[in-house]
Write a protein that holds these residues in place. Structure first.
Motif, PDB file in Angstrom:
ATOM      1  N   PHE A 168      39.618  41.091  37.574  1.00  0.00           N
ATOM      2  CA  PHE A 168      38.974  42.113  38.396  1.00  0.00           C
ATOM      3  C   PHE A 168      37.709  41.521  38.997  1.00  0.00           C
ATOM      4  O   PHE A 168      36.833  41.017  38.276  1.00  0.00           O
ATOM      5  CB  PHE A 168      38.624  43.343  37.557  1.00  0.00           C
ATOM      6  N   VAL A 169      37.602  41.554  40.330  1.00  0.00           N
ATOM      7  CA  VAL A 169      36.468  40.953  41.047  1.00  0.00           C
ATOM      8  C   VAL A 169      35.630  42.054  41.679  1.00  0.00           C
ATOM      9  O   VAL A 169      36.169  42.912  42.396  1.00  0.00           O
ATOM     10  CB  VAL A 169      36.959  39.972  42.135  1.00  0.00           C
ATOM     11  N   MET A 170      34.334  42.019  41.402  1.00  0.00           N
ATOM     12  CA  MET A 170      33.401  43.006  41.943  1.00  0.00           C
ATOM     13  C   MET A 170      32.692  42.410  43.153  1.00  0.00           C
ATOM     14  O   MET A 170      31.933  41.459  43.033  1.00  0.00           O
ATOM     15  CB  MET A 170      32.395  43.421  40.863  1.00  0.00           C
ATOM     16  N   ASP A 171      32.977  42.969  44.326  1.00  0.00           N
ATOM     17  CA  ASP A 171      32.497  42.415  45.580  1.00  0.00           C
ATOM     18  C   ASP A 171      31.805  43.513  46.385  1.00  0.00           C
ATOM     19  O   ASP A 171      32.227  44.674  46.360  1.00  0.00           O
ATOM     20  CB  ASP A 171      33.683  41.848  46.370  1.00  0.00           C
ATOM     21  N   ASP A 172      30.748  43.154  47.120  1.00  0.00           N
ATOM     22  CA  ASP A 172      30.026  44.138  47.940  1.00  0.00           C
ATOM     23  C   ASP A 172      30.920  44.743  49.017  1.00  0.00           C
ATOM     24  O   ASP A 172      30.715  45.880  49.440  1.00  0.00           O
ATOM     25  CB  ASP A 172      28.800  43.481  48.592  1.00  0.00           C
ATOM     26  N   ASP A 173      31.903  43.979  49.466  1.00  0.00           N
ATOM     27  CA  ASP A 173      32.814  44.466  50.502  1.00  0.00           C
ATOM     28  C   ASP A 173      33.975  45.274  49.943  1.00  0.00           C
ATOM     29  O   ASP A 173      34.863  45.696  50.685  1.00  0.00           O
ATOM     30  CB  ASP A 173      33.366  43.293  51.320  1.00  0.00           C
ATOM     31  N   GLY A 174      33.989  45.477  48.626  1.00  0.00           N
ATOM     32  CA  GLY A 174      35.074  46.220  47.997  1.00  0.00           C
ATOM     33  C   GLY A 174      35.690  45.436  46.852  1.00  0.00           C
ATOM     34  O   GLY A 174      35.964  44.250  46.989  1.00  0.00           O
ATOM     35  N   ASN A 175      35.869  46.075  45.720  1.00  0.00           N
ATOM     36  CA  ASN A 175      36.435  45.409  44.557  1.00  0.00           C
ATOM     37  C   ASN A 175      37.938  45.173  44.741  1.00  0.00           C
ATOM     38  O   ASN A 175      38.595  45.858  45.521  1.00  0.00           O
ATOM     39  CB  ASN A 175      36.201  46.254  43.310  1.00  0.00           C
ATOM     40  N   PHE A 176      38.471  44.200  43.995  1.00  0.00           N
ATOM     41  CA  PHE A 176      39.904  43.948  44.091  1.00  0.00           C
ATOM     42  C   PHE A 176      40.416  43.276  42.815  1.00  0.00           C
ATOM     43  O   PHE A 176      39.638  42.793  41.992  1.00  0.00           O
ATOM     44  CB  PHE A 176      40.242  43.084  45.314  1.00  0.00           C
ATOM     45  N   TRP A 177      41.754  43.255  42.676  1.00  0.00           N
ATOM     46  CA  TRP A 177      42.428  42.663  41.531  1.00  0.00           C
ATOM     47  C   TRP A 177      43.179  41.389  41.938  1.00  0.00           C
ATOM     48  O   TRP A 177      43.695  41.294  43.042  1.00  0.00           O
ATOM     49  CB  TRP A 177      43.445  43.637  40.933  1.00  0.00           C
ATOM     50  N   ASN A 178      43.225  40.436  41.014  1.00  0.00           N
ATOM     51  CA  ASN A 178      44.096  39.267  41.110  1.00  0.00           C
ATOM     52  C   ASN A 178      44.957  39.196  39.854  1.00  0.00           C
ATOM     53  O   ASN A 178      44.553  39.667  38.788  1.00  0.00           O
ATOM     54  CB  ASN A 178      43.292  37.961  41.193  1.00  0.00           C
ATOM     55  N   ILE A 179      46.120  38.591  39.977  1.00  0.00           N
ATOM     56  CA  ILE A 179      46.944  38.288  38.804  1.00  0.00           C
ATOM     57  C   ILE A 179      47.501  36.883  38.967  1.00  0.00           C
ATOM     58  O   ILE A 179      48.100  36.549  39.994  1.00  0.00           O
ATOM     59  CB  ILE A 179      48.107  39.285  38.630  1.00  0.00           C
ATOM     60  N   LYS A 180      47.302  36.051  37.946  1.00  0.00           N
ATOM     61  CA  LYS A 180      47.813  34.681  37.960  1.00  0.00           C
ATOM     62  C   LYS A 180      48.838  34.512  36.839  1.00  0.00           C
ATOM     63  O   LYS A 180      48.581  34.879  35.689  1.00  0.00           O
ATOM     64  CB  LYS A 180      46.671  33.676  37.772  1.00  0.00           C
ATOM     65  N   ILE A 181      49.997  33.934  37.185  1.00  0.00           N
ATOM     66  CA  ILE A 181      51.061  33.664  36.223  1.00  0.00           C
ATOM     67  C   ILE A 181      51.293  32.159  36.176  1.00  0.00           C
ATOM     68  O   ILE A 181      51.510  31.529  37.211  1.00  0.00           O
ATOM     69  CB  ILE A 181      52.357  34.395  36.602  1.00  0.00           C
ATOM     70  N   SER A 182      51.247  31.572  34.962  1.00  0.00           N
ATOM     71  CA  SER A 182      51.327  30.115  34.830  1.00  0.00           C
ATOM     72  C   SER A 182      52.298  29.729  33.718  1.00  0.00           C
ATOM     73  O   SER A 182      51.901  29.576  32.561  1.00  0.00           O
ATOM     74  CB  SER A 182      49.943  29.524  34.538  1.00  0.00           C
ATOM     75  N   PRO A 183      53.586  29.550  34.037  1.00  0.00           N
ATOM     76  CA  PRO A 183      54.533  29.023  33.046  1.00  0.00           C
ATOM     77  C   PRO A 183      54.506  27.492  33.007  1.00  0.00           C
ATOM     78  O   PRO A 183      54.272  26.838  34.025  1.00  0.00           O
ATOM     79  CB  PRO A 183      55.882  29.537  33.542  1.00  0.00           C
TER      80      PRO A 183
END
Length: 265
Positions: A168-183
């Motif tokens: 979860f990234v907190m940004d002045d332009d709006g927060n957003f989510w990332n998901i990383k998958i690493s097999p």
């Protein structure tokens, strides 16, 4: 005649050196396998470990800056990760492997530590300390990453791991989510020599109008120098990022040639 005798002696010396070289290689390969480079490894109680290295990166940014081809590549440092496990339950971690801040700190809880399955889960925080030196404008962003790592040993010499990291990234332009998958999958050819194939698949800015897809493949050799150290040369290919027309900061469609080191104390 003398020349013939000399040549014979030299030939025997070369063969003798080759013989002892083969013996040395066999001795190294026959030594007990260290686990420092394993994809199924969990930091043990009372242990401190570090992972670091350097890499040669090709490619350019989407606005054409910096690298333009392979011969114009630059040397980059890979991330530094420090782990310390005070007991059988927790591992604390410091890392510079973060896209939004210069560092992150976190803790992992060891849920399963006995093969054939191992599992860790934890959380890490990256503070938005980063600023431009010229104007003092902050471009770092506060972020929280949740890590889940499932890995195990199967089929004797083969290991595998899967890491899932919502962020979860907190940004002045709006927060957003990332998901990383690493097999990853790892195979030991000899007692101390193995290979790892890995995939990284990032879903970025999920909560925004356009989701960015960031993908890369890697192949890594692992040589355990001892019970406490390994060296890992690798090659990585980063595919062109999908749906990232507004992304002018990151390198895209590039090769990464590097070597990393893992040590434990």
């Amino acid at each position: 005649m003398r020349g013939g005798i000399g040549d014979t002696i030299m030939t025997k010396m070369v063969r003798l050196r080759a013989f002892w070289g083969i013996v040395l290689i066999i001795g190294i390969c026959a030594a007990s396998r260290a686990d420092v480079g394993d994809v199924s490894r969990i930091v043990k109680s009372g242990e401190f470990s570090a992972h670091f290295g350097t890499a040669f990166v090709t490619g350019q940014t989407r606005d054409g800056h910096s690298q333009t081809d392979f011969s114009a590549g630059r040397i980059h440092e890979t991330s530094l990760t420090l782990d310390y496990s005070p007991n059988d339950y927790f591992t604390v971690q410091f890392s510079t492997d973060n896209d939004y801040s210069d560092m992150q700190v976190g803790a992992l809880y060891k849920i399963w530590t006995t093969p054939p399955l191992k599992f860790e889960a934890g959380v890490a925080y990256g503070p938005a300390w980063t600023k431009r030196a010229a104007d003092g404008v902050r471009y770092g962003r506060n972020n929280v990453t949740f890590d889940m790592r499932l890995h195990g040993v199967q089929w004797g010499r083969t290991q595998w791991s899967v890491k899932v990291s919502p962020q979860f990234v907190m940004d002045d332009d709006g927060n957003f989510w990332n998901i990383k998958i690493s097999p990853q999958i790892m195979y030991y050819f000899f007692q101390n020599i193995a290979a790892i194939l890995g995939l990284d698949y990032d879903f970025l800015q999920i909560s925004r109008p356009t989701t960015i897809y960031n993908r890369s493949l890697s192949a890594q050799a692992v040589y355990n120098l001892s019970d406490a150290a390994s060296v890992n040369p690798y090659v990585k290919y980063h595919f062109e990022t999908k749906d990232a027309d507004n992304n002018l900061m990151d390198y895209d469609d590039y090769w990464k040639l590097g070597v990393s080191f893992s040590v434990k104390f």
